[in-house]
Design an enzyme around this catalytic site. Structure first.
Site, PDB file in Angstrom:
ATOM      1  N   LYS A   1     -70.074 -49.994   8.431  1.00  0.00           N
ATOM      2  CA  LYS A   1     -70.270 -50.811   7.223  1.00  0.00           C
ATOM      3  C   LYS A   1     -68.922 -51.303   6.666  1.00  0.00           C
ATOM      4  CE  LYS A   1     -74.547 -48.422   5.991  1.00  0.00           C
ATOM      5  NZ  LYS A   1     -75.360 -47.886   4.878  1.00  0.00           N
TER       6      LYS A   1
ATOM      7  N   TYR B   1     -82.185 -55.499   5.929  1.00  0.00           N
ATOM      8  CA  TYR B   1     -82.709 -54.388   5.134  1.00  0.00           C
ATOM      9  C   TYR B   1     -84.045 -54.733   4.457  1.00  0.00           C
ATOM     10  CZ  TYR B   1     -78.562 -51.405   5.632  1.00  0.00           C
ATOM     11  OH  TYR B   1     -77.573 -50.573   6.122  1.00  0.00           O
TER      12      TYR B   1
ATOM     13  N   PHE C   1     -82.258 -50.005  -5.151  1.00  0.00           N
ATOM     14  CA  PHE C   1     -80.888 -50.207  -4.661  1.00  0.00           C
ATOM     15  C   PHE C   1     -80.732 -51.434  -3.746  1.00  0.00           C
ATOM     16  CE2 PHE C   1     -82.894 -46.930  -1.896  1.00  0.00           C
ATOM     17  CZ  PHE C   1     -82.789 -47.547  -0.644  1.00  0.00           C
TER      18      PHE C   1
ATOM     19  N   ARG D   1     -77.667 -39.867  14.590  1.00  0.00           N
ATOM     20  CA  ARG D   1     -77.989 -39.449  13.224  1.00  0.00           C
ATOM     21  C   ARG D   1     -77.328 -38.113  12.890  1.00  0.00           C
ATOM     22  NH1 ARG D   1     -81.420 -42.511  10.697  1.00  0.00           N
ATOM     23  NH2 ARG D   1     -82.304 -40.913   9.346  1.00  0.00           N
TER      24      ARG D   1
ATOM     25  N   THR E   1     -77.900 -39.350   4.753  1.00  0.00           N
ATOM     26  CA  THR E   1     -77.616 -40.602   4.024  1.00  0.00           C
ATOM     27  C   THR E   1     -76.764 -40.317   2.791  1.00  0.00           C
ATOM     28  OG1 THR E   1     -79.750 -41.477   4.741  1.00  0.00           O
ATOM     29  CG2 THR E   1     -78.705 -42.575   2.861  1.00  0.00           C
TER      30      THR E   1
ATOM     31  N   ARG F   1     -70.275 -39.044   7.592  1.00  0.00           N
ATOM     32  CA  ARG F   1     -70.474 -39.295   6.158  1.00  0.00           C
ATOM     33  C   ARG F   1     -69.849 -38.201   5.291  1.00  0.00           C
ATOM     34  NH1 ARG F   1     -76.591 -41.430   7.168  1.00  0.00           N
ATOM     35  NH2 ARG F   1     -76.171 -43.666   7.218  1.00  0.00           N
TER      36      ARG F   1
ATOM     37  N   ASN G   1     -71.717 -45.497   2.654  1.00  0.00           N
ATOM     38  CA  ASN G   1     -71.755 -44.286   3.480  1.00  0.00           C
ATOM     39  C   ASN G   1     -71.287 -44.538   4.922  1.00  0.00           C
ATOM     40  OD1 ASN G   1     -73.980 -45.720   4.243  1.00  0.00           O
ATOM     41  ND2 ASN G   1     -75.466 -44.083   3.963  1.00  0.00           N
TER      42      ASN G   1
ATOM     43  N   HIS H   1     -74.386 -46.981   9.565  1.00  0.00           N
ATOM     44  CA  HIS H   1     -75.849 -47.051   9.596  1.00  0.00           C
ATOM     45  C   HIS H   1     -76.281 -46.732  11.023  1.00  0.00           C
ATOM     46  CE1 HIS H   1     -79.966 -48.540   9.355  1.00  0.00           C
ATOM     47  NE2 HIS H   1     -79.726 -49.117  10.516  1.00  0.00           N
TER      48      HIS H   1
ATOM     49  N   GLU I   1     -83.913 -53.527  15.260  1.00  0.00           N
ATOM     50  CA  GLU I   1     -82.557 -53.665  14.705  1.00  0.00           C
ATOM     51  C   GLU I   1     -81.574 -54.196  15.763  1.00  0.00           C
ATOM     52  OE1 GLU I   1     -82.829 -50.307  11.167  1.00  0.00           O
ATOM     53  OE2 GLU I   1     -81.358 -50.020  12.758  1.00  0.00           O
TER      54      GLU I   1
HETATM   55  P1  CMP Z   1     -78.586 -46.777   5.719  1.00  0.00           P
HETATM   56  O1  CMP Z   1     -78.648 -45.713   6.735  1.00  0.00           O
HETATM   57  O2  CMP Z   1     -77.850 -48.029   6.058  1.00  0.00           O
HETATM   58  O3  CMP Z   1     -80.081 -47.161   5.261  1.00  0.00           O
HETATM   59  C1  CMP Z   1     -80.365 -47.746   4.021  1.00  0.00           C
HETATM   60  C2  CMP Z   1     -79.193 -47.697   3.092  1.00  0.00           C
HETATM   61  O4  CMP Z   1     -79.517 -47.819   1.732  1.00  0.00           O
HETATM   62  C3  CMP Z   1     -78.522 -46.340   3.197  1.00  0.00           C
HETATM   63  O5  CMP Z   1     -77.894 -46.176   4.420  1.00  0.00           O
HETATM   64  C4  CMP Z   1     -77.615 -46.385   1.984  1.00  0.00           C
HETATM   65  O6  CMP Z   1     -76.454 -47.178   2.230  1.00  0.00           O
HETATM   66  C5  CMP Z   1     -78.528 -47.105   1.011  1.00  0.00           C
HETATM   67  N1  CMP Z   1     -79.239 -46.159   0.151  1.00  0.00           N
HETATM   68  C6  CMP Z   1     -80.194 -45.304   0.472  1.00  0.00           C
HETATM   69  N2  CMP Z   1     -80.630 -44.625  -0.586  1.00  0.00           N
HETATM   70  C7  CMP Z   1     -79.921 -45.086  -1.621  1.00  0.00           C
HETATM   71  C8  CMP Z   1     -79.901 -44.776  -2.997  1.00  0.00           C
HETATM   72  N3  CMP Z   1     -80.706 -43.860  -3.539  1.00  0.00           N
HETATM   73  N4  CMP Z   1     -79.042 -45.444  -3.773  1.00  0.00           N
HETATM   74  C9  CMP Z   1     -78.230 -46.390  -3.237  1.00  0.00           C
HETATM   75  N5  CMP Z   1     -78.208 -46.732  -1.903  1.00  0.00           N
HETATM   76  C10 CMP Z   1     -79.038 -46.074  -1.133  1.00  0.00           C
END
Ligand code: CMP
Length: 137
Positions: free
Chosen positions: A9, A49, A57, A85, A91, A102, A112, A115, A126
């Site tokens: 990211k 997304y 979010f 993962r 996450t 992470r 984070n 992805h 994806e």
């Molecule tokens: P990712 O694995 O890219 O999948 C969805 C993304 O949404 C996640 O990583 C975070 O970057 C973001 N995300 C998920 N949950 C939250 C949350 N509660 N608040 C803000 N961002 C979030």
């Protein structure tokens, strides 16, 4: 062999972590089958997304994901979806295990670093979002 999509990211790229993330993949036996760098538009980030469209979010996430360059990769290997993962960690970096990407580098649940696809069907869709068959070696 299983395939999955990985994204470094904008925060991972701006912190100079491209090499570190790839090193962790390669050290753990994961093969890079395709890779490119790009800067998503807001619309492209929203498309990627789309599944999170109803989430609180969504606006912030898609603004962040279009704020700078990203690196997208197709990873290949046995059980690579789960392996990726595991290497990424939870996450929410506060819940991520020691030694995960992470836990080591994320600063925020949204920012984070990486992805990774969460299941075989999402991996297929994806990967298709960023790569055509000819791009994947
Ligand atoms: P990712 O694995 O890219 O999948 C969805 C993304 O949404 C996640 O990583 C975070 O970057 C973001 N995300 C998920 N949950 C939250 C949350 N509660 N608040 C803000 N961002 C979030």
């Amino acid at each position: 062999m299983e395939k999955t999509l990985s994204i470094i990211k904008p925060d991972g790229v701006s912190k100079g972590l491209i090499g570190e993330v790839i090193r962790r993949f390669e050290k753990n036996g994961i093969k890079i089958a395709a890779m490119r760098m790009l800067w998503l538009t807001k619309k492209e980030a929203e498309g990627f997304y789309a599944v999170h469209k109803s989430k609180k979010f969504f606006e912030s996430l898609t603004t962040f994901m279009s704020s700078g360059p990203i690196v997208v990769m197709v990873l290949e290997g046995e059980n690579v979806i789960a392996k990726n993962r595991e290497l990424m960690g939870a996450t929410n970096y506060l819940e991520a295990k020691e030694g995960t990407i992470r836990k080591d580098f994320a600063t925020d649940i949204e920012k984070n670093i990486v992805h990774g696809s969460d299941a075989p069907e999402t991996a297929v869709s994806e990967i298709k979002y960023f790569f055509c068959d000819l791009d994947i070696v």
